[in-house]
Design an enzyme around this catalytic site. Sequence first.
Site, PDB file in Angstrom:
ATOM      1  N   HIS A  53       0.792  -1.234   0.000  1.00  0.00           N
ATOM      2  CA  HIS A  53       0.000   0.000   0.000  1.00  0.00           C
ATOM      3  C   HIS A  53       0.822   1.281   0.000  1.00  0.00           C
ATOM      4  O   HIS A  53       0.258   2.361   0.165  1.00  0.00           O
ATOM      5  CB  HIS A  53      -0.918   0.048   1.225  1.00  0.00           C
ATOM      6  CG  HIS A  53      -1.968  -1.011   1.257  1.00  0.00           C
ATOM      7  ND1 HIS A  53      -3.243  -0.823   0.769  1.00  0.00           N
ATOM      8  CD2 HIS A  53      -1.927  -2.279   1.710  1.00  0.00           C
ATOM      9  CE1 HIS A  53      -3.948  -1.936   0.950  1.00  0.00           C
ATOM     10  NE2 HIS A  53      -3.171  -2.834   1.516  1.00  0.00           N
TER      11      HIS A  53
ATOM     12  N   LYS B 227      -8.976  13.592   5.178  1.00  0.00           N
ATOM     13  CA  LYS B 227      -8.132  12.393   5.157  1.00  0.00           C
ATOM     14  C   LYS B 227      -7.111  12.572   6.270  1.00  0.00           C
ATOM     15  O   LYS B 227      -7.052  13.652   6.883  1.00  0.00           O
ATOM     16  CB  LYS B 227      -7.431  12.230   3.807  1.00  0.00           C
ATOM     17  CG  LYS B 227      -6.709  13.499   3.303  1.00  0.00           C
ATOM     18  CD  LYS B 227      -6.139  13.301   1.896  1.00  0.00           C
ATOM     19  CE  LYS B 227      -7.123  13.576   0.791  1.00  0.00           C
ATOM     20  NZ  LYS B 227      -7.135  12.607  -0.279  1.00  0.00           N
ATOM     21  N   ARG B 228      -6.323  11.521   6.588  1.00  0.00           N
ATOM     22  CA  ARG B 228      -5.280  11.682   7.587  1.00  0.00           C
ATOM     23  C   ARG B 228      -4.388  12.872   7.227  1.00  0.00           C
ATOM     24  O   ARG B 228      -4.149  13.144   6.053  1.00  0.00           O
ATOM     25  CB  ARG B 228      -4.448  10.403   7.690  1.00  0.00           C
ATOM     26  CG  ARG B 228      -5.181   9.269   8.381  1.00  0.00           C
ATOM     27  CD  ARG B 228      -5.554   9.642   9.789  1.00  0.00           C
ATOM     28  NE  ARG B 228      -4.374   9.677  10.634  1.00  0.00           N
ATOM     29  CZ  ARG B 228      -4.077   8.763  11.563  1.00  0.00           C
ATOM     30  NH1 ARG B 228      -4.908   7.744  11.766  1.00  0.00           N
ATOM     31  NH2 ARG B 228      -2.991   8.846  12.302  1.00  0.00           N
TER      32      ARG B 228
ATOM     33  N   LYS C 233       0.352  14.219   1.825  1.00  0.00           N
ATOM     34  CA  LYS C 233      -0.996  14.492   1.311  1.00  0.00           C
ATOM     35  C   LYS C 233      -1.218  15.989   1.093  1.00  0.00           C
ATOM     36  O   LYS C 233      -2.194  16.412   0.479  1.00  0.00           O
ATOM     37  CB  LYS C 233      -2.060  13.937   2.268  1.00  0.00           C
ATOM     38  CG  LYS C 233      -2.055  12.403   2.370  1.00  0.00           C
ATOM     39  CD  LYS C 233      -3.105  11.917   3.373  1.00  0.00           C
ATOM     40  CE  LYS C 233      -3.011  10.438   3.700  1.00  0.00           C
ATOM     41  NZ  LYS C 233      -3.549   9.564   2.636  1.00  0.00           N
TER      42      LYS C 233
ATOM     43  N   THR D  84      -8.799   6.487  -1.819  1.00  0.00           N
ATOM     44  CA  THR D  84     -10.116   5.909  -2.085  1.00  0.00           C
ATOM     45  C   THR D  84     -11.224   6.940  -1.853  1.00  0.00           C
ATOM     46  O   THR D  84     -12.320   6.792  -2.387  1.00  0.00           O
ATOM     47  CB  THR D  84     -10.362   4.674  -1.187  1.00  0.00           C
ATOM     48  OG1 THR D  84      -9.887   4.948   0.132  1.00  0.00           O
ATOM     49  CG2 THR D  84      -9.642   3.456  -1.738  1.00  0.00           C
TER      50      THR D  84
ATOM     51  N   LYS E 168     -15.009   8.083  -3.672  1.00  0.00           N
ATOM     52  CA  LYS E 168     -16.275   8.317  -2.958  1.00  0.00           C
ATOM     53  C   LYS E 168     -16.881   9.657  -3.357  1.00  0.00           C
ATOM     54  O   LYS E 168     -18.088   9.765  -3.615  1.00  0.00           O
ATOM     55  CB  LYS E 168     -16.039   8.275  -1.438  1.00  0.00           C
ATOM     56  CG  LYS E 168     -15.628   6.898  -0.938  1.00  0.00           C
ATOM     57  CD  LYS E 168     -15.082   6.912   0.489  1.00  0.00           C
ATOM     58  CE  LYS E 168     -14.347   5.594   0.749  1.00  0.00           C
ATOM     59  NZ  LYS E 168     -13.513   5.621   1.967  1.00  0.00           N
TER      60      LYS E 168
HETATM   61  N1  GPU Z   1      -2.469   3.376   3.441  1.00  0.00           N
HETATM   62 BR1  GPU Z   1       1.138   1.769   4.144  1.00  0.00          BR
HETATM   63  C1  GPU Z   1      -2.974   3.591   4.707  1.00  0.00           C
HETATM   64  O1  GPU Z   1      -4.110   4.026   4.867  1.00  0.00           O
HETATM   65  N2  GPU Z   1      -2.219   3.290   5.792  1.00  0.00           N
HETATM   66  C2  GPU Z   1      -0.974   2.762   5.674  1.00  0.00           C
HETATM   67  O2  GPU Z   1      -0.290   2.503   6.681  1.00  0.00           O
HETATM   68  C3  GPU Z   1      -0.504   2.533   4.359  1.00  0.00           C
HETATM   69  C4  GPU Z   1      -1.235   2.858   3.273  1.00  0.00           C
HETATM   70  C5  GPU Z   1      -3.332   3.720   2.298  1.00  0.00           C
HETATM   71  C6  GPU Z   1      -2.659   4.471   1.168  1.00  0.00           C
HETATM   72  O3  GPU Z   1      -1.970   5.589   1.701  1.00  0.00           O
HETATM   73  C7  GPU Z   1      -3.744   4.907   0.197  1.00  0.00           C
HETATM   74  O4  GPU Z   1      -3.175   5.555  -0.909  1.00  0.00           O
HETATM   75  C8  GPU Z   1      -4.540   3.688  -0.279  1.00  0.00           C
HETATM   76  O5  GPU Z   1      -5.643   4.092  -1.031  1.00  0.00           O
HETATM   77  C9  GPU Z   1      -5.020   2.876   0.909  1.00  0.00           C
HETATM   78  O6  GPU Z   1      -3.942   2.550   1.772  1.00  0.00           O
HETATM   79  C10 GPU Z   1      -5.688   1.583   0.494  1.00  0.00           C
HETATM   80  O7  GPU Z   1      -4.888   0.874  -0.400  1.00  0.00           O
END
Ligand code: GPU
Length: 839
Positions: free
Chosen positions: A374, A567-568, A573, A678, A682
């Site tokens: 991810h 978002k976080r 970001k 994601t 949405k």
């Molecule tokens: N993502 Br690694 C998280 O939410 N937490 C993490 O620790 C890591 C990845 C996210 C990605 O930042 C995001 O771009 C992606 O859409 C999501 O995972 C699901 O794949």
Amino acid sequence: VEASVPEPQREAWRKHSAREFNTSDQFEDAVVRHIETTLARSLYNVDESGAYAGTALAFRDRLVIEWNRTQQNQTSADQKRVYYLSLEFLMGRALDNAMLNVGMKDVARKGLDELGFRMEDIIDQERDAALGNGGLGRLAACFLDSLATLNYPAWGYGLRYRYGIFRQEIVNGYQMEVPDYWLEFNPWEFPRHDVTVDVQFYGTIRKYMDDSGKQHTAWENGEIVTAVAYDAPIPGYGTTTTNNLRLWSSKASHGEFDFTKFNSGEYEASVADTQRAETISAVLYPNDSLDRGKELRLKQQYFWCAASLFDIVRRFKKSKKAWSDFPNQVAIQLNDTHPTLAIPELLRILIDIEGLEWDEAWSIVQKTFSYTNHTVLPEALEKWSVPLVQNLLPRHLQIIYDINLQFLQFVERNFPKDRDMLSRVSIIEESQPKMVRMAYLAVIGSHKVNGVAELHSDLIKTTIFKDFVKIHGPDKFTNVTNGITPRRWLHQANFRLSELIASKLGGYDYLNDLTLLHKLENYVDDKDFRKEFQDIKYANKLRLARYIKEAQGITVNPASLFDIQVKRIHEYKRQQLNIFGVIHRYLELKEMSPADRKKAQPRVSIFGGKAAPGYWMAKTIIHLINQVSEVVNNDKDIGDALKVVFLEDYNVSKAEIIVPASDISEHISTAGTEASGTSNMKFVLNGGLIIGTCDGANIEITREVGEDNIFLFGNLSEDVEDLRHAHYYSGLNIDPSLQRVFDEIRNGMFGDAGQFSSLVNSITDHGDYYLVSDDFKSYVETQKLIDEAYKNQEEWLTKTITVVARMGFFSSDRCIEEYAQEIWNTEPVVPPAKPQNGA
Ligand code: GPU
């Protein structure tokens, strides 16, 4: 556990078997019965929380019936099951979802009304199940919804944290963290006190030979902690399939040790042991995309992997099949590297306990596992120090070294000329101390590795896993672009829009096949349709405006352009780019004549998101947003022309209000850093346009909706490295408009400048790693284009309808079909027909 009722008595069981409610009358029966008996309350002392509990319990009864039938049916179908191992499941609320998936929301609405309650207020009583940080955890939740909806036999495995992600409070503009004790009342979970696994930590290794001369390894004398299963039903939409989410809770094992201590008067020591054991599943680590290498986190990972694998192997062994059949019965998906210890754990079970030879065990392991990556951010790639692993999991470290040895010998044979290759691809990094590279272990132990959007899947092949593409061949690496469940993110969050779509498409089939949305393009010129579509967006903005007033005390005009970034909070970001853009807008507005200001497109800039408690820069960004909000919202010159809102405690249930209300949302990560994203999907699915960089799934969204229907800006990922180099060797090129923003911050326009110096200096003096200065100008210009475009409401409306029609690709159902075909090799199990008598 294995007892069943003899044949002669089964008739009585069938006659009295639990019945599902089908009418609102039967629903009311169930609610009142639960309130009066399960909750011991009455019509004289039932508030909304009591009515929620009664409603949830009534629906729970229904789910449990389907759940039991599904599990029996899937067991007898004897097909391959999917196990989705994830440290995070960001489920949000369950009641609304249960009502919709079971198809009884209208029945419940009528029933609740007759009992004197409003459905919306009841739904609002539920606390979020917030066992996740952000996108990764929410993806797992969407995948569970799709797996059940598509009738795949699949279980989620995770940890039952006592505390989920913290609740965020904003005090004087600063983030404060409050513990999220969510378990006070959770009707959705079923403790399985009979389903436990003893998990070992620490201890010693003993090698010995049996009578036949065979070598064995035993792991002994460790500390034992017990894992207890808590199950939650996961209902599919429009199907009776109800899958299982099994979360493990830790408790002290009741070995003799405790009793000895207790009886000899060491009461406190025995209590301390209990607490130490319970600590393992106590709290979710609140870091998103960051590895901190803490021992307790490693304990969590092993505890969860060991319990889950024991459970999976136990289930397989009941079938009495040969071990070679294991990969035909079991597919295990690793959600990031967090569950990578499952790889050496399965080897340990097969070799040390079941007596298989290495080669056979290894072949089973590789066929069983697959791994989703991810992120490419270096700070997020997990590494565990060898001494830490040696101490906590001595046998696993040996196995990891054995895997590495076999692997490096293979590499040496195949790439004899590339001497550096061995140290580059070794699972063990030769640092001080040595480190175990979990991503490499996950790649080597899996048969497939996927990224989560096309650009990201390409990037992992050319950066972090480049050597592994050479070693294993390109076919091991694949892409599954992320998706979202349209049930929660359209039907539930935006019911009026769902209803409108259904009225044109001839029903709700599109919720099971999102590509049907394309037919909406036939209605872009339909006057009535356009009017209703526009009215719905306005109503959703009004709903959010009310919420903003209630939660933050800020009045916003729903006719303004709503610009949302939720978002976080993370430097990559780039919420800082957004807030600098807002400051720039404010400065421009201040300079305008009142007449010009009146002509400017009014805008509400809405932010939301949590910062990891130890991430100071992210907390500084939150503070700046709140300070800007304070200044701008109270500036009498500005009025409705600009409002700035930071929404406290962004979470899944709030997202369901926020997402349908955007005109524009921001997905503006430095190119190449956001694996997919994601929330971009949405927002667009709900008729919001986006401003974004060429990053993650934004690229595929552009391909689907068309370049004219998205606002892209900024540098491309292939140029990022050169730009960083240029910063280092020739300095930055700061646009005068951005310089002005910095000057005003440094002059104290938003309060004590010292508070924000680290943030501004990270750009001006420390290399601007995330390219804020490089992208600022095109960002601001693109925002201007958005203001202009928004003024033409008819064209804007056409765009928003068009993008909704073109979002069919982004259903998580499509993702699950791709995983099933390309990675898991699994088939759905036809759900059982409903029995006539409810048995
Ligand atoms: N993502 Br690694 C998280 O939410 N937490 C993490 O620790 C890591 C990845 C996210 C990605 O930042 C995001 O771009 C992606 O859409 C999501 O995972 C699901 O794949």
